[in-house]
Scaffold this motif. Structure first.
Motif, mmCIF file in Angstrom:
data_model
loop_
_atom_site.group_PDB
_atom_site.id
_atom_site.type_symbol
_atom_site.label_atom_id
_atom_site.label_comp_id
_atom_site.label_asym_id
_atom_site.label_seq_id
_atom_site.Cartn_x
_atom_site.Cartn_y
_atom_site.Cartn_z
ATOM 1 N N GLY A 53 21.394 67.655 -21.891
ATOM 2 C CA GLY A 53 20.055 67.099 -21.846
ATOM 3 C C GLY A 53 19.948 66.013 -20.782
ATOM 4 N N ALA A 54 18.722 65.663 -20.447
ATOM 5 C CA ALA A 54 18.492 64.647 -19.420
ATOM 6 C C ALA A 54 18.275 63.279 -20.052
ATOM 7 N N TYR A 55 18.627 62.247 -19.297
ATOM 8 C CA TYR A 55 18.387 60.868 -19.727
ATOM 9 C C TYR A 55 17.558 60.204 -18.640
ATOM 10 N N PHE A 56 16.386 59.681 -19.003
ATOM 11 C CA PHE A 56 15.473 59.091 -18.033
ATOM 12 C C PHE A 56 15.758 57.610 -17.876
ATOM 13 N N LEU A 57 15.985 57.169 -16.630
ATOM 14 C CA LEU A 57 16.358 55.786 -16.354
ATOM 15 C C LEU A 57 15.233 55.025 -15.653
ATOM 16 N N GLY A 58 14.004 55.492 -15.799
ATOM 17 C CA GLY A 58 12.878 54.765 -15.226
ATOM 18 C C GLY A 58 12.568 55.207 -13.813
ATOM 19 N N SER A 59 11.887 54.340 -13.079
ATOM 20 C CA SER A 59 11.413 54.696 -11.740
ATOM 21 C C SER A 59 11.875 53.684 -10.702
ATOM 22 N N LEU A 60 11.935 54.141 -9.460
ATOM 23 C CA LEU A 60 12.177 53.277 -8.310
ATOM 24 C C LEU A 60 10.913 53.296 -7.453
ATOM 25 N N ILE A 61 10.480 52.133 -7.020
ATOM 26 C CA ILE A 61 9.328 52.042 -6.114
ATOM 27 C C ILE A 61 9.855 51.638 -4.749
ATOM 28 N N LEU A 62 9.618 52.505 -3.750
ATOM 29 C CA LEU A 62 10.217 52.333 -2.435
ATOM 30 C C LEU A 62 9.153 52.349 -1.349
ATOM 31 N N VAL A 63 9.440 51.653 -0.262
ATOM 32 C CA VAL A 63 8.601 51.699 0.940
ATOM 33 C C VAL A 63 9.405 52.363 2.043
ATOM 34 N N ARG A 64 8.839 53.429 2.610
ATOM 35 C CA ARG A 64 9.549 54.165 3.658
ATOM 36 C C ARG A 64 9.735 53.292 4.893
ATOM 37 N N GLY A 65 10.914 53.387 5.472
ATOM 38 C CA GLY A 65 11.197 52.702 6.732
ATOM 39 C C GLY A 65 11.572 53.719 7.781
ATOM 40 N N HIS A 66 12.446 53.314 8.685
ATOM 41 C CA HIS A 66 12.883 54.218 9.752
ATOM 42 C C HIS A 66 13.921 55.196 9.218
ATOM 43 N N GLY A 67 13.750 56.478 9.536
ATOM 44 C CA GLY A 67 14.698 57.495 9.118
ATOM 45 C C GLY A 67 14.805 57.576 7.607
ATOM 46 N N SER A 68 16.012 57.409 7.094
ATOM 47 C CA SER A 68 16.219 57.519 5.650
ATOM 48 C C SER A 68 16.222 56.150 4.965
ATOM 49 N N GLN A 69 15.804 55.116 5.688
ATOM 50 C CA GLN A 69 15.826 53.770 5.119
ATOM 51 C C GLN A 69 14.592 53.532 4.243
ATOM 52 N N ARG A 189 22.924 64.258 -14.931
ATOM 53 C CA ARG A 189 21.872 64.338 -15.943
ATOM 54 C C ARG A 189 21.012 63.092 -16.060
ATOM 55 N N VAL A 190 21.435 61.996 -15.466
ATOM 56 C CA VAL A 190 20.602 60.785 -15.500
ATOM 57 C C VAL A 190 19.553 60.906 -14.399
ATOM 58 N N MET A 191 18.286 60.834 -14.818
ATOM 59 C CA MET A 191 17.164 61.106 -13.930
ATOM 60 C C MET A 191 16.381 59.829 -13.616
ATOM 61 N N VAL A 192 15.876 59.764 -12.381
ATOM 62 C CA VAL A 192 15.040 58.642 -11.948
ATOM 63 C C VAL A 192 13.835 59.221 -11.207
ATOM 64 N N VAL A 193 12.667 58.632 -11.445
ATOM 65 C CA VAL A 193 11.474 59.014 -10.693
ATOM 66 C C VAL A 193 11.395 58.140 -9.442
ATOM 67 N N ILE A 194 11.373 58.788 -8.276
ATOM 68 C CA ILE A 194 11.286 58.088 -6.999
ATOM 69 C C ILE A 194 9.825 58.043 -6.579
ATOM 70 N N VAL A 195 9.240 56.862 -6.532
ATOM 71 C CA VAL A 195 7.866 56.667 -6.084
ATOM 72 C C VAL A 195 7.928 56.031 -4.700
#
Length: 708
Positions: A53-69, A189-195
């Motif tokens: 089963g999956a375990y939800f660890l909340g969300s990350l709020i990110l601002v896109r930068g250059h490339g993968s940053q 199995r530990v899941m995070v929502v990437i915003v």
């Protein structure tokens, strides 16, 4: 403002697709040992309940930068803590392939063909970035474990070090198979929502919206609706009001309410784990009762008495219970674990006939049990109504005493949530069958438990301040032969200063001797003073006088005795250590094994040889220990090469367990020797043995893992 949101497992997040950067305006890393312990135990519990089963660890709020940053707007604490857990798993792994996989979650190894630069997956704020990279992400944690309090430049670094020790010790307590299952579950199995968004101001608006909570339905709301709907229409309003009257005193904190129903689930279903309280409580407890037409009986005979028991546990000093019962409940509340609560709830419900009655006089005036502890904040009403109808008080006291003993020994032995909850489940199941406290077996202490507990008492107490305080309270009360009135503020503080300055009498002590006593119970004292009040006091007399300043501190005999000690010596600490260990062994009745061997008289080394409970720990490894293990040889040399600076430093291992530089100066730790020539950024891992080029980090790790 473009916004995307995707759910991903950690194995897809700690990759070259994301390079996380903590912007300078973010607060520092603030998670403490309790937070990272909760993270590890929650993931471990989820894995045990359903490995697929999956375990939800909340969300990350990110601002896109250059490339993968990506700049991290929300999620820094979890990202840093997860990195620490990955590092601890890596250092405990003896399979090179698995260790490399865990290391890849921390560091991008680089790929010139694909244009990927070697760099860490997560970069902290400027002040802590280099420290985090060198101490956690690169190499091993050995350099971090070799640091002392005075070696940290910020509170964030101190939190990183303490949490690394906590995570390492928790994971080291697992056997290899368990740890591999945990690691696989964590990664897959530990899941995070990437915003993500490309606008900083927009990211902050998203953060505000996501953290502006309304008033969601609690577990109690859902269970109330199900129960009331199952009643005849003419009694629904009556029982809806009854439900509210029962549950309102418990408050409206959703997490606290879930904890109550999780405890009730264990009591009624005998199942140790309850990860999805709504589904599990409905399926295992409520729906079968509703289907059998027992809705009203559930409210009157189950919910009402157990909710009252929960309140009494939360504020025992405000109850009308006998003083000795209150004393044991206060003692149980000293522990940060909560797995004892179902057993205590069962004990109260089955010892008070009218506990579920609305007229039962459960609470008295605040502070009525001053001998037990100071009153706690509570919404408990003033005393009114019918007196509590206690019966079989002897069994109640026997059960609470056995429970406190089991919780204390398990806390000292760092047992995880699952075995502690299994204890509770087994005991309640046996008690419901009519067995005695001893016959139920859930709270029994084995000889292995005894040896491990005494080994930990004699060794370095790598534990939280609350447990240190609890241990000293018990030792003092055992010495006094009675419970002692506690002041509201009470701390376990060291006799030795954490930072020994030049000119301090303690500077004359051998460094190895000071290190030995830093985290041992013989060096700790109960007092109303706090750390900041002792920080600048460098002599024993000044520290002693501050520790004894309050009359409340002098209530504790082991503290009061300091007034008769004119000078603190290693022999003084040894005597305090021996007495404290014996007092605790007698308090918990763990002093003698089945063969009547006095375990309290055995050395830490002897106890460790006789117990299988010993695992690697994050305790500082000394040069003398490594010499004794044959991993270093007195007289051999270590070198630190710095080609770019044209520098080469050499040290010699002395028979006394020190490192001697070429100028004759000696140091008790590799870090101290490195910083003497290379500055504050230098550490244990810079030294390499000239005979084979092996680094001290690798040698220290080999010593730490020798128990396997």
């Amino acid at each position: 403002m473009a916004i995307t949101a995707t759910e991903k497992p950690l194995e897809k997040i700690f990759t070259s697709d994301y390079r996380f950067v903590i912007p300078s305006f973010q607060r520092a890393y603030t998670w403490r040992q309790d937070n990272i312990r909760q993270l590890v135990e929650d993931v471990d519990d989820a894995c045990a309940a359903d490995p697929h089963g999956a375990y939800f660890l909340g969300s990350l709020i990110l601002v896109r930068g250059h490339g993968s940053q990506y700049q991290v707007i929300d999620g820094q604490q979890r990202l840093v803590s997860l990195s620490i857990v990955f590092a601890a798993l890596r250092d405990l792994e003896d399979d090179p392939e698995l260790a490399a996989g865990l290391n890849a979650l921390l560091l991008e190894q680089g790929d010139k063909l694909r244009g990927i630069v070697a760099e860490p997956r997560l970069t902290l704020r400027d002040r802590d970035a280099a420290f985090f990279r060198s101490s956690v992400q690169e190499g091993s944690l050995e350099a971090l474990f070799d640091l002392r309090e005075e070696d940290f430049d910020s509170n964030a670094q101190r939190n990183i070090a303490r949490n690394a020790r906590e995570a390492y010790d928790l994971l080291a307590a697992m056997d290899a198979a368990h740890r591999h299952d945990f690691a696989a579950y964590l990664v897959r199995r530990v899941m995070v929502v990437i915003v993500t968004t490309d606008d900083l101001a927009g990211a902050h608006r998203i953060f505000d919206v996501m953290n502006m909570r309304g008033v969601p339905l609690t577990a109690s709301d859902v269970f109330k609706a199900k129960t009331v709907a199952a009643l005849p229409e003419q009694t629904r309003d009556l029982y809806a009001a009854r439900w509210d009257a029962i549950m309102d005193p418990l408050g409206d904190d959703p997490q606290r309410l879930e904890e109550f129903f999780e405890s009730l689930h264990l009591i009624l279903a005998y199942k140790p784990m309850c990860l999805q309280v709504l589904a599990d409580f409905l399926g295992d407890v409520l729906e079968p009762r509703l289907a059998a037409g027992q809705a009203a009986a559930f409210v009157d005979d189950v919910l009402a008495p157990y909710a009252r028991a929960w309140q009494m546990i939360a504020a025992p000093t405000q109850t009308t219970l006998p003083d000795d019962v209150v004393g044991w409940l206060v003692a149980l509340d000293d522990y940060q674990s909560t797995e004892w609560k179902p057993v205590a709830m069962w004990a109260l419900v089955h010892s008070i006939r009218n506990l579920g009655s609305p007229e039962a006089m459960v609470f008295a005036r605040s502070g009525s049990h001053a001998a037990g502890a100071p009153a706690q904040d509570s919404a408990a009403p003033a005393a009114a109504g019918e007196p509590l109808e206690l019966h079989d008080v002897a069994r109640l006291l026997e059960l609470l005493r056995a429970l406190e003993r089991a919780v204390g020994v398990d806390s000292l032995n760092r047992q995880g949530t699952q075995p502690r909850r299994r204890r509770a489940s087994r005991e309640i199941r046996g008690l419901d069958k009519g067995l005695t406290v001893a016959q139920a077996g859930g709270l029994s202490i084995t000889d292995e438990d005894r040896r491990a507990a005494l080994m930990h008492l004699r060794g370095e107490l790598q534990t939280n301040p609350a447990l240190k305080r609890a241990l000293l309270i018990r030792a003092n009360e055992q010495r006094e032969g009675a419970r002692i009135i506690r002041p509201r503020s009470l701390n376990a503080l060291p006799l030795l200063p954490e930072r020994v300055k030049a000119g301090s009498p303690f500077a004359a002590w051998p460094e190895a001797e000071r290190d030995r006593w830093t985290d041992r119970i013989g060096n700790l004292v109960l007092t109303q003073a706090n750390e900041s009040q002792l920080a600048q006091l460098t002599t024993y007399a000044a520290r002693r006088d501050r520790l004894l300043m309050s009359a409340s501190s002098r209530r504790f005999p082991l503290t009061a005795r300091l007034k008769d000690i004119a000078e603190l010596t290693p022999a003084t600490l040894e005597a305090r250590q021996e007495e404290t260990v014996r007092l605790l062994a007698d308090f918990w009745d763990i002093r003698y094994d089945a063969d009547r061997v006095d375990l309290a008289a055995l050395s830490e080394e002897h106890l460790s040889q006789r117990t299988t409970a010993r695992r690697p720990t994050s305790g500082r490894v000394t040069i003398a220990q490594v010499i004794a293990a044959g991993l270093l040889i007195p007289g051999e040399t270590l070198v630190w090469e710095r080609p770019r600076k044209g520098e080469r430093w050499t040290v010699t291992v002395t028979p006394e367990g020190r490192l001697r530089l070429e100028d004759g100066s000696e140091y008790g730790t590799p870090t101290a020797a490195a910083r003497a020539v290379g500055g504050r950024s230098a550490g244990l891992d810079v030294w390499k043995r000239t005979s084979d080029g092996r680094s001290l980090s690798d040698i220290w790790k080999a010593y730490r893992l020798r128990l396997r």
